[in-house]
Enzyme design. Structure first.
Site, PDB file in Angstrom:
ATOM      1  CB  THR A 353      -0.987  -0.030   1.179  1.00  0.00           C
ATOM      2  OG1 THR A 353      -2.064  -0.918   0.855  1.00  0.00           O
ATOM      3  CG2 THR A 353      -1.566   1.347   1.459  1.00  0.00           C
ATOM      4  CB  SER A 368       5.472  -2.068   4.058  1.00  0.00           C
ATOM      5  OG  SER A 368       5.290  -2.133   2.673  1.00  0.00           O
ATOM      6  N   GLY A 397       3.863   1.311   8.781  1.00  0.00           N
ATOM      7  CA  GLY A 397       3.400   0.577   9.959  1.00  0.00           C
ATOM      8  C   GLY A 397       4.581   0.377  10.894  1.00  0.00           C
ATOM      9  CG  ASN A 581       6.109  -6.022  10.828  1.00  0.00           C
ATOM     10  OD1 ASN A 581       6.149  -7.202  11.179  1.00  0.00           O
ATOM     11  ND2 ASN A 581       5.419  -5.626   9.770  1.00  0.00           N
ATOM     12  CG  LEU A 582       0.970  -2.848  12.377  1.00  0.00           C
ATOM     13  CD1 LEU A 582       0.500  -2.453  13.763  1.00  0.00           C
ATOM     14  CD2 LEU A 582       0.527  -1.817  11.363  1.00  0.00           C
ATOM     15  CB  CYS A 583       1.563  -7.183   9.924  1.00  0.00           C
ATOM     16  SG  CYS A 583       0.591  -5.700   9.584  1.00  0.00           S
ATOM     17  CB  THR A 584       3.728 -10.696  13.733  1.00  0.00           C
ATOM     18  OG1 THR A 584       2.854 -11.493  12.943  1.00  0.00           O
ATOM     19  CG2 THR A 584       2.946  -9.943  14.790  1.00  0.00           C
ATOM     20  CD  GLU A 585       4.691  -8.367   7.704  1.00  0.00           C
ATOM     21  OE1 GLU A 585       4.504  -7.459   6.873  1.00  0.00           O
ATOM     22  OE2 GLU A 585       4.180  -8.354   8.841  1.00  0.00           O
ATOM     23  N   PRO A 766       0.046  -9.470   5.613  1.00  0.00           N
ATOM     24  CG  PRO A 766      -0.820  -8.449   7.515  1.00  0.00           C
ATOM     25  CD  PRO A 766       0.374  -8.457   6.628  1.00  0.00           C
TER      26      PRO A 766
END
Length: 968
Positions: A353, A368, A397, A581-585, A766
């Site tokens: 994004t 990102s 993020g 990070n924010l989305c754990t990847e 995600p």
């Protein structure tokens, strides 16, 4: 819903989803005499279908109505069959009129008066229709349209019909006449131009739940509105164009688009210096037609460039703009821009994004994810908060490591006072995330990480609770546990666990594996001797249970594992991974001098399933081009803080991921809950890993190795598949399949001799929004439901599994009753009796799967990935025992991180007929007159507040929260 398909044509209606209790689908030996004298077998299930349609026609299919309908139909069918069999002439034969009489009588006796009345009127209408010719059609009165300048012109009904016909062109199961007829209900004399654009879109949206192809029809109708906006803005006068006309108009429009964007100071002037005729000739207008409505509406609302609210960026110009922005520093930048454009516009790959938002603009912040570590002093803490704001401003993020901040009660030398601990500072970070909302495009998003030995860990677990002191709550910030292996071992042994303040155990923050264990045991000995000022001992199992309880009640903190993230890190020679990070990847090193940055994009796995198999040649091409795009981000990127620039240029990490995994499984006819699906997860990730690493080697040969390559695991010939053994050695074993199918030995030799361009190459994000754009399932997620209403920042959208509908149609099972049943059973096929078992297995929804299948597939992927995965876990009926087993299994399989824990919520699906619209349509801001006003549909999911022992539990993350980063 008309009653035209009631019992008079029952022989053509498939068996119902739920035959009435106590009745058989077909009654053996009984027969029905038709009006034409034909005799057919009696089938009681057809009465159920007819009754269901009658009820739906009168009451609609709202949540309450759907349940009433199913319960009433079951009871009525029993009564009707019983009445018929008692009165059967000769014991075995009924007349069709007798059946209808019994239906009518049963409805009256059951006091379903409105349904009975409609049924009676319908029978009379059909009787007349068999003898009376149709009445002549009366022409509709002439209507006018009001333009933006106030002038009135005749409404061009012919153009409306043309646009709708074009939108339905080539789409099976759609009817232009049906859309036009529905649209005409919203037309009135003097309708505005915007409202006229809205009318057919609303009309097509009402039909999506019955035919998924109407999602494409809706998108194409939205394109017509977008074309009017964009062409009029670029050409400076009112303009419209059909899709067929855009073949000639796209190229001149593209020149005007670049010119307008630069003049408005929205585009980098460098874009105007590209060979624009060459790029314009490469545009493929027909690719505008591949969008589903959700994807295009999302782009319209949040991605396309606009000036004073008017969008002037068409889809192919958008993809080319992004491609140009990523090719700015290429030698033959037109050639590369066209290659990048082709990959994006085909949906084979999609950039993240921030890249889509900002590529080619004056502030090209394309990355990102950002990871920071917070220092243990006021300057460091508030610098971290300021950095969060700067990084979030342009859509980044954030993941913050707070472990170094001293705990509650620790001594402060400067003031000779006591620390208030980490929680008050987390509150400040929480409020900063709210204040900096990324330009209104999405809410600022941050995740705080804390290691499990920190003395404030118990207060940290409570941050998302809805009770307690609000000054010690962070309702808008995500939280995650950073769990060392030693803690998991103590849990398994039911041993003690000691909490410390980091100012007294400074080195623990940077240690992992055996070194961490040695230091930790030493601190425990010191505490036992009274040599530590702030410490506390708890039972490890009790703390673990509390961690799971908070996850159970609030959805936070997530469970992530420190040791596998570090032991398997290719960059362990250059630092320590302190958080994700924010989305754990993302698993990258952080320090005071380096803010980790990752640049993401995802392969559409479904697009690489060709002729029933994974097309590895196409996949190799996609990965090669995608890796080049991601590597370009690092050099082009606009950095808001110097620590991020320093880190990114030194290590050059990227994160290539995937989406559409569930769709790929369904295309291959593999149920998610199967060994074959686990093998496919393994083999597909192996192929992606192989080609990603190979592409990075190729880039190293062309552009040079990344600066910190020497000393990395790469430089030693240790690839991700090899680092599995390092984790196994550290733990004394690891229960994980190690099989491989490709020529890794040759690739390993190339890595050592040539080097890598990127320190890290893979991470599965995600993809919540970009998967919507491409019209595929999210990331590695199982399907949520097969029919539901999705909520995001663009509104509420009907989502139907098109592949399922295709299969049901092929077996004669797709009808209005099936739609009703899917709503009744929350998008699940499991309890719909007439659906075959193979389809139930193939289209099983997330909460029908045993979550262990998700973990097994993730474990197979993890062996190939140098970073991690955003792995959501789903439990329909959670319990402490299930959670304990689930998260222990995740650790035992060597997973690095987990993400949201998803549970069923109090309301599973919005059971609405969606007449008028299925929610907000943000493309038009004008108010529709009351008679034609769209019906707002509430979000599909409402968070449950039931107690921990309830079937639906706590506030664990519910699906499709419009404010949730993972849902965006």
């Amino acid at each position: 819903m008309s009653l035209q398909t009631e019992t008079t044509s029952a022989s053509a209606i498939p068996a119902p989803a739920r035959p009435a209790s106590g009745t058989k689908s077909a009654e053996p030996g009984y027969q029905v005499i038709r009006r034409n004298g034909a005799v057919t077998p009696f089938d009681a299930s057809k009465i159920s279908v007819a009754l269901t349609k009658a009820f739906l026609a009168v009451e609609g299919s709202t949540a309450a109505a759907s349940r009433r309908v199913h319960d009433a139909v079951a009871e009525l069918t029993q009564q009707i069959v019983a009445g018929l069999t008692r009165r059967a002439e000769g014991g075995r034969t009924f007349h069709i009129e007798d059946i209808q009489d019994q239906v009518e009588l049963a409805l009256m006796r059951g006091e379903h008066h409105k349904v009975a009345r409609a049924y009676v009127l319908y029978r009379e209408q059909q009787a007349r229709a068999r003898t009376v010719p149709s009445a002549p059609v009366v022409p509709a009165p002439a209507l006018h349209m009001t333009r933006a300048d106030g002038t009135r012109v005749a409404l061009d009904a012919a153009r409306l019909a043309t646009i709708v016909r074009e939108a339905c062109g080539g789409l099976e199961g759609t009817s232009a006449e049906a859309v036009v007829a529905e649209a005409q209900r919203n037309l009135y004399d003097g309708i505005s131009e915007d409202e006229l654009s809205l009318a057919p879109i609303l009309a097509a949206r009402t039909l999506i739940e019955t035919e998924p192809n109407y999602a494409k029809v809706s998108a194409r109708l939205l394109l017509d509105k977008l074309r009017r906006e964009a062409l009029s803005h670029v050409e400076g006068r009112s303009e419209t164009a059909t899709q067929s006309e855009m073949g000639e108009r796209y190229a001149p429009y593209f020149h005007g688009f670049i010119r307008s964007g630069v003049a408005a100071e929205l585009l980098d002037p460098e874009l105007a210096r590209f060979d624009l005729p060459r790029l314009a000739a490469a545009l493929k207008p027909e690719r505008d037609l591949q969008f589903d409505y959700l994807g295009l509406q999302t782009l319209y609302d949040r991605y396309f460039l606009h000036e004073r609210g008017t969008r002037f960026e068409l889809p192919q110009a958008f993809f080319m703009r992004v491609a140009m922005g990523l090719a700015l520093r290429e030698i033959d930048r037109e050639e590369k821009a066209i290659a990048f454009y082709d990959l994006l516009s085909s949906f084979d790959f999609m950039a993240s994004t921030p890249t889509l938002f900002n590529a080619g603009t004056l502030r090209a912040q394309l990355s990102s994810c950002f990871l920071t570590t917070v220092a243990d002093d006021l300057d460091g803490i508030f610098k971290a908060v300021k950095d969060n704001a700067l990084l979030a401003k342009y859509s980044g993020g954030l993941g913050n490591d707070w472990t170094r901040v001293r705990g509650l009660g620790a001594h402060i030398k400067g003031t000779n006072g006591e620390s208030q601990g980490v929680v008050p500072f987390l509150k400040v970070a929480n409020d900063t995330a709210i204040a900096v909302n990324q330009g209104g495009k999405r809410k600022g998003a941050v995740c705080a990480y804390l290691e499990t030995w920190h003395v404030d860990i118990e207060d940290f677990l409570d941050l998302r609770k809805n009770t307690g002191d609000e000054r010690r709550r962070t309702h808008d910030m995500n939280t995650a546990n950073w769990v060392p292996d030693l803690f998991m071992q103590r849990v398994a042994e039911d041993g003690p666990w000691t909490l410390f303040s980091p100012d007294e155990t400074v080195d623990l923050h940077d240690l992992y594996g055996a070194a961490f264990k040695t230091a930790y045991l030493n601190y425990e000995d010191k505490a036992a001797r009274g040599e530590m000022k702030v410490w506390k001992q708890v039972r490890a199992l009790d703390l673990w249970r509390r961690m799971l309880t908070m996850l159970f009640e609030t959805g936070h903190p997530w469970i992530t594992f420190k040791d596998p993230c570090n032991i398997r890190s290719p960059q362990q020679h250059a630092g320590v991974v302190h958080s994700s990070n924010l989305c754990t990847e993302i698993t990258l090193n952080t320090s005071d001098d380096e803010v980790a940055v990752c640049n993401l994009g995802s392969i559409n796995l479904l697009a690489h399933i060709v002729d029933g198999r994974l097309d590895t040649a196409k996949l190799a091409r996609t990965v090669r081009i995608a890796m080049r795009m991601l590597d370009n981000v690092i050099d082009i990127n606009f950095y808001t803080i110097p620590e991020a620039r320093r880190s990114n240029l030194r290590h050059r990490p990227v994160g290539l991921g995937l989406m559409g995994f569930q769709d790929a499984l369904q295309a291959l006819r593999l149920p998610y809950a199967s060994d074959a699906a686990v093998r496919f997860a393994d083999e597909s990730m192996e192929a992606i890993s192989f080609h990603a690493i190979s592409a990075s080697v190729d880039l190293a040969a062309e552009r040079g190795r990344y600066p910190s390559f020497e000393g990395s695991l790469w430089s030693k010939g240790v690839l991700p598949i090899d680092s599995i053994e390092m984790l196994a050695d550290a733990r004394g074993g690891l229960d994980l399949d190690r099989s491989q199918t490709l020529d890794w030995e040759s690739l390993r030799a190339r890595v050592v001799s040539t080097g890598m361009r990127n320190s890290n190459t893979m991470a599965i994000a995600p993809t919540a929004t970009i998967s919507n754009i491409c019209g595929v399932s999210q990331s590695i997620e199982p399907g949520y439901q097969n029919l539901y209403v999705k909520s995001n920042m663009s509104g509420d959208f009907t989502v139907v599994n098109a592949a399922l509908v295709h299969d049901l149609k092929a077996r004669g099972l797709w009808d209005e009753v099936m739609v009703s049943d899917l709503k009744y059973f929350d998008g699940s096929l499991g309890q719909i009796d007439r659906v075959p078992d193979d389809l139930k297995a193939l289209y099983a929804t997330a909460f029908e799967l045993d979550c262990e299948w998700l973990l097994e597939a993730a474990a197979r992927r993890q062996k190939w990935i140098d970073q991690a995965q955003s792995l959501n876990l789903y439990i329909a009926n959670p319990s402490g025992k299930k959670l304990d087993a689930l998260y222990r299994l995740a650790w035992q399989r060597g997973l690095k991180t987990t993400y949201y824990l998803r549970s069923r919520s109090a309301t599973h699906v919005e059971k609405s007929t969606l007449k008028g619209t299925d929610g907000k349509l943000n493309a038009v801001s004008a108010t529709v007159p009351t008679a034609a006003a769209p019906i707002a549909v509430p979000p599909a999911v409402v968070a449950s507040t039931e107690a921990i022992s309830g079937e639906a539990w706590g506030n664990a993350c519910s699906i499709n929260d419009p404010t949730c980063e993972a849902c965006q």
